[in-house]
Write a protein that holds these residues in place. Structure first.
Motif, mmCIF file in Angstrom:
data_model
loop_
_atom_site.group_PDB
_atom_site.id
_atom_site.type_symbol
_atom_site.label_atom_id
_atom_site.label_comp_id
_atom_site.label_asym_id
_atom_site.label_seq_id
_atom_site.Cartn_x
_atom_site.Cartn_y
_atom_site.Cartn_z
ATOM 1 N N ALA A 69 0.521 -1.152 -0.507
ATOM 2 C CA ALA A 69 -0.326 0.133 0.269
ATOM 3 C C ALA A 69 0.624 1.083 0.188
ATOM 4 C CB ALA A 69 -0.694 0.120 1.598
ATOM 5 N N THR A 70 0.878 2.279 -0.094
ATOM 6 C CA THR A 70 1.324 3.545 -0.846
ATOM 7 C C THR A 70 0.135 4.910 -0.329
ATOM 8 O OG1 THR A 70 1.990 4.449 -1.875
ATOM 9 C CG2 THR A 70 0.537 3.844 -3.504
ATOM 10 N N THR A 71 0.881 5.654 0.176
ATOM 11 C CA THR A 71 -0.149 6.847 0.330
ATOM 12 C C THR A 71 0.291 7.977 -0.658
ATOM 13 O OG1 THR A 71 0.170 6.261 2.795
ATOM 14 C CG2 THR A 71 -0.865 8.760 2.196
ATOM 15 N N ILE A 72 -0.877 8.096 -0.911
ATOM 16 C CA ILE A 72 -0.816 10.545 -1.724
ATOM 17 C C ILE A 72 -0.249 10.920 -0.864
ATOM 18 C CG2 ILE A 72 -1.013 11.700 -3.203
ATOM 19 C CD1 ILE A 72 -3.000 9.436 -4.466
ATOM 20 N N ASP A 73 1.359 11.927 -1.368
ATOM 21 C CA ASP A 73 1.133 12.341 -0.482
ATOM 22 C C ASP A 73 0.927 14.551 -0.174
ATOM 23 O OD1 ASP A 73 2.539 11.268 1.352
ATOM 24 O OD2 ASP A 73 4.873 11.627 0.216
ATOM 25 N N LYS A 74 1.387 14.517 -2.088
ATOM 26 C CA LYS A 74 0.527 15.627 -2.099
ATOM 27 C C LYS A 74 0.739 15.368 -4.500
ATOM 28 C CE LYS A 74 5.944 17.800 -3.576
ATOM 29 N NZ LYS A 74 6.051 19.373 -3.435
ATOM 30 N N ILE A 75 -0.242 17.020 -4.408
ATOM 31 C CA ILE A 75 -0.291 16.833 -5.843
ATOM 32 C C ILE A 75 -0.039 18.358 -6.484
ATOM 33 C CG2 ILE A 75 -2.351 16.894 -8.151
ATOM 34 C CD1 ILE A 75 -3.758 14.834 -6.569
ATOM 35 N N VAL A 76 0.458 17.890 -7.681
ATOM 36 C CA VAL A 76 1.403 19.491 -7.824
ATOM 37 C C VAL A 76 0.311 19.640 -9.381
ATOM 38 C CG1 VAL A 76 2.956 20.844 -9.202
ATOM 39 C CG2 VAL A 76 3.508 19.290 -6.877
ATOM 40 N N ILE A 77 0.547 20.797 -9.760
ATOM 41 C CA ILE A 77 -0.127 20.977 -11.364
ATOM 42 C C ILE A 77 0.766 22.024 -11.697
ATOM 43 C CG2 ILE A 77 -2.506 22.089 -12.434
ATOM 44 C CD1 ILE A 77 -4.036 21.731 -9.016
ATOM 45 N N LEU A 78 1.003 22.201 -12.962
ATOM 46 C CA LEU A 78 2.101 22.714 -13.767
ATOM 47 C C LEU A 78 1.533 23.016 -15.479
ATOM 48 C CD1 LEU A 78 4.487 19.260 -13.997
ATOM 49 C CD2 LEU A 78 4.289 21.365 -12.625
ATOM 50 N N PRO A 79 1.595 24.269 -15.589
ATOM 51 C CA PRO A 79 2.791 24.885 -15.286
ATOM 52 C C PRO A 79 2.781 25.970 -13.806
ATOM 53 C CG PRO A 79 1.759 25.771 -16.868
ATOM 54 C CD PRO A 79 1.010 24.665 -16.635
ATOM 55 N N GLU A 80 1.992 25.970 -13.017
ATOM 56 C CA GLU A 80 1.539 26.679 -12.387
ATOM 57 C C GLU A 80 2.404 26.406 -10.616
ATOM 58 O OE1 GLU A 80 -1.234 26.235 -13.750
ATOM 59 O OE2 GLU A 80 -1.402 27.753 -15.551
ATOM 60 N N ASN A 81 2.777 25.415 -11.031
ATOM 61 C CA ASN A 81 3.102 24.725 -9.537
ATOM 62 C C ASN A 81 2.516 24.785 -8.505
ATOM 63 O OD1 ASN A 81 5.801 23.731 -10.709
ATOM 64 N ND2 ASN A 81 6.759 26.226 -10.773
ATOM 65 N N ILE A 82 0.910 24.455 -8.985
ATOM 66 C CA ILE A 82 0.200 24.462 -7.630
ATOM 67 C C ILE A 82 0.677 23.902 -7.012
ATOM 68 C CG2 ILE A 82 -2.260 24.654 -7.364
ATOM 69 C CD1 ILE A 82 -2.658 26.333 -9.876
ATOM 70 N N GLU A 83 0.566 23.463 -5.724
ATOM 71 C CA GLU A 83 0.381 22.109 -5.111
ATOM 72 C C GLU A 83 -0.819 21.695 -3.573
ATOM 73 O OE1 GLU A 83 4.279 21.743 -2.279
ATOM 74 O OE2 GLU A 83 5.249 22.554 -3.888
ATOM 75 N N ILE A 84 -1.701 20.760 -3.970
ATOM 76 C CA ILE A 84 -2.782 20.255 -2.549
ATOM 77 C C ILE A 84 -2.130 19.289 -2.333
ATOM 78 C CG2 ILE A 84 -4.667 19.237 -2.790
ATOM 79 C CD1 ILE A 84 -4.935 20.723 -5.364
ATOM 80 N N THR A 85 -1.754 19.964 -0.362
ATOM 81 C CA THR A 85 -1.052 18.704 0.100
ATOM 82 C C THR A 85 -1.988 18.019 1.408
ATOM 83 O OG1 THR A 85 -0.851 20.757 1.474
ATOM 84 C CG2 THR A 85 1.160 20.260 0.387
ATOM 85 N N ASP A 86 -1.843 17.085 2.398
ATOM 86 C CA ASP A 86 -1.975 17.397 3.357
ATOM 87 C C ASP A 86 -3.034 15.974 2.612
ATOM 88 O OD1 ASP A 86 -0.028 18.095 4.960
ATOM 89 O OD2 ASP A 86 -1.633 20.145 5.334
ATOM 90 N N ILE A 87 -3.339 15.566 2.105
ATOM 91 C CA ILE A 87 -4.040 14.226 0.747
ATOM 92 C C ILE A 87 -4.403 13.128 2.313
ATOM 93 C CG2 ILE A 87 -4.846 13.316 -0.723
ATOM 94 C CD1 ILE A 87 -2.784 15.447 -2.876
ATOM 95 N N ASN A 88 -3.246 12.498 2.452
ATOM 96 C CA ASN A 88 -3.438 11.145 3.263
ATOM 97 C C ASN A 88 -3.888 9.872 2.510
ATOM 98 O OD1 ASN A 88 -1.105 12.104 4.516
ATOM 99 N ND2 ASN A 88 -2.722 13.505 6.222
ATOM 100 N N GLU A 89 -4.539 9.831 1.604
ATOM 101 C CA GLU A 89 -5.239 9.174 0.661
ATOM 102 C C GLU A 89 -4.078 7.756 0.749
ATOM 103 O OE1 GLU A 89 -7.990 8.438 -0.101
ATOM 104 O OE2 GLU A 89 -8.520 10.664 0.126
ATOM 105 N N THR A 90 -4.203 6.557 1.093
ATOM 106 C CA THR A 90 -3.798 4.947 1.386
ATOM 107 C C THR A 90 -4.194 4.325 0.218
ATOM 108 O OG1 THR A 90 -3.420 5.682 3.323
ATOM 109 C CG2 THR A 90 -3.364 3.367 2.102
ATOM 110 N N ILE A 91 -3.562 3.988 -1.313
ATOM 111 C CA ILE A 91 -4.140 3.366 -1.773
ATOM 112 C C ILE A 91 -3.390 1.468 -1.877
ATOM 113 C CG2 ILE A 91 -4.535 2.208 -4.642
ATOM 114 C CD1 ILE A 91 -3.934 5.827 -4.929
ATOM 115 N N LYS A 92 -4.533 0.701 -1.966
ATOM 116 C CA LYS A 92 -3.769 -0.778 -1.489
ATOM 117 C C LYS A 92 -3.621 -1.211 -2.985
ATOM 118 C CE LYS A 92 -7.217 -1.350 2.027
ATOM 119 N NZ LYS A 92 -8.312 -2.209 2.337
#
Length: 133
Positions: A69-92
């Motif tokens: 299993a893994t946990t998503i930490d953040k997502i970055v949108i390019l080219p603006e470098n917009i970061e979405i953090t504190d996601i903590n979604e675990t995927i099996k």
């Protein structure tokens, strides 16, 4: 001219061959007996909804193709470098998951956007995001 006897030469070659075989056998058995765990995410699709109010909604669909299993930490949108953090979604392992997130105070300027997903110290390749207005 003096050389070593054929019997001694044969013994040396035999010892070298057996020693090489033992080393190769131990290496292969150690490598094959303990398959390593690995973590890998593969993005399937990405969509960004921008209603023009300063808030965007991001939907990503990913599949975990690793062995743990893994946990998503953040997502970055390019080219603006917009970061979405504190996601903590675990995927099996083997699971496909659709995740919807929001970000306030954002203005998108370009029409082509790419999303990178960060997880467990790794990142996916950028995937093109469909922009919905």
């Amino acid at each position: 001219m003096r050389a070593i006897s054929p019997l001694v030469a044969t013994a040396i070659l035999l010892v070298a061959t057996v020693a090489g075989g033992i080393i190769l056998y131990n290496y292969l058995m150690e490598t094959l007996s303990s398959p390593g765990e690995y973590i890998a995410l593969s993005p399937i699709s990405a969509k960004i909804v921008d209603l023009g109010t300063g808030t965007i909604y991001v939907n990503v669909k990913v599949v975990a193709v690793g062995t743990s299993a893994t946990t998503i930490d953040k997502i970055v949108i390019l080219p603006e470098n917009i970061e979405i953090t504190d996601i903590n979604e675990t995927i099996k392992p083997g699971e496909t998951k659709s995740i919807t997130l929001s970000k306030n105070g954002v203005t998108l300027t370009n029409t082509e956007h790419y999303i990178i997903i960060y997880y467990e110290g790794q990142a996916t390749e950028p995937i093109e995001a469909e922009l919905l207005s």
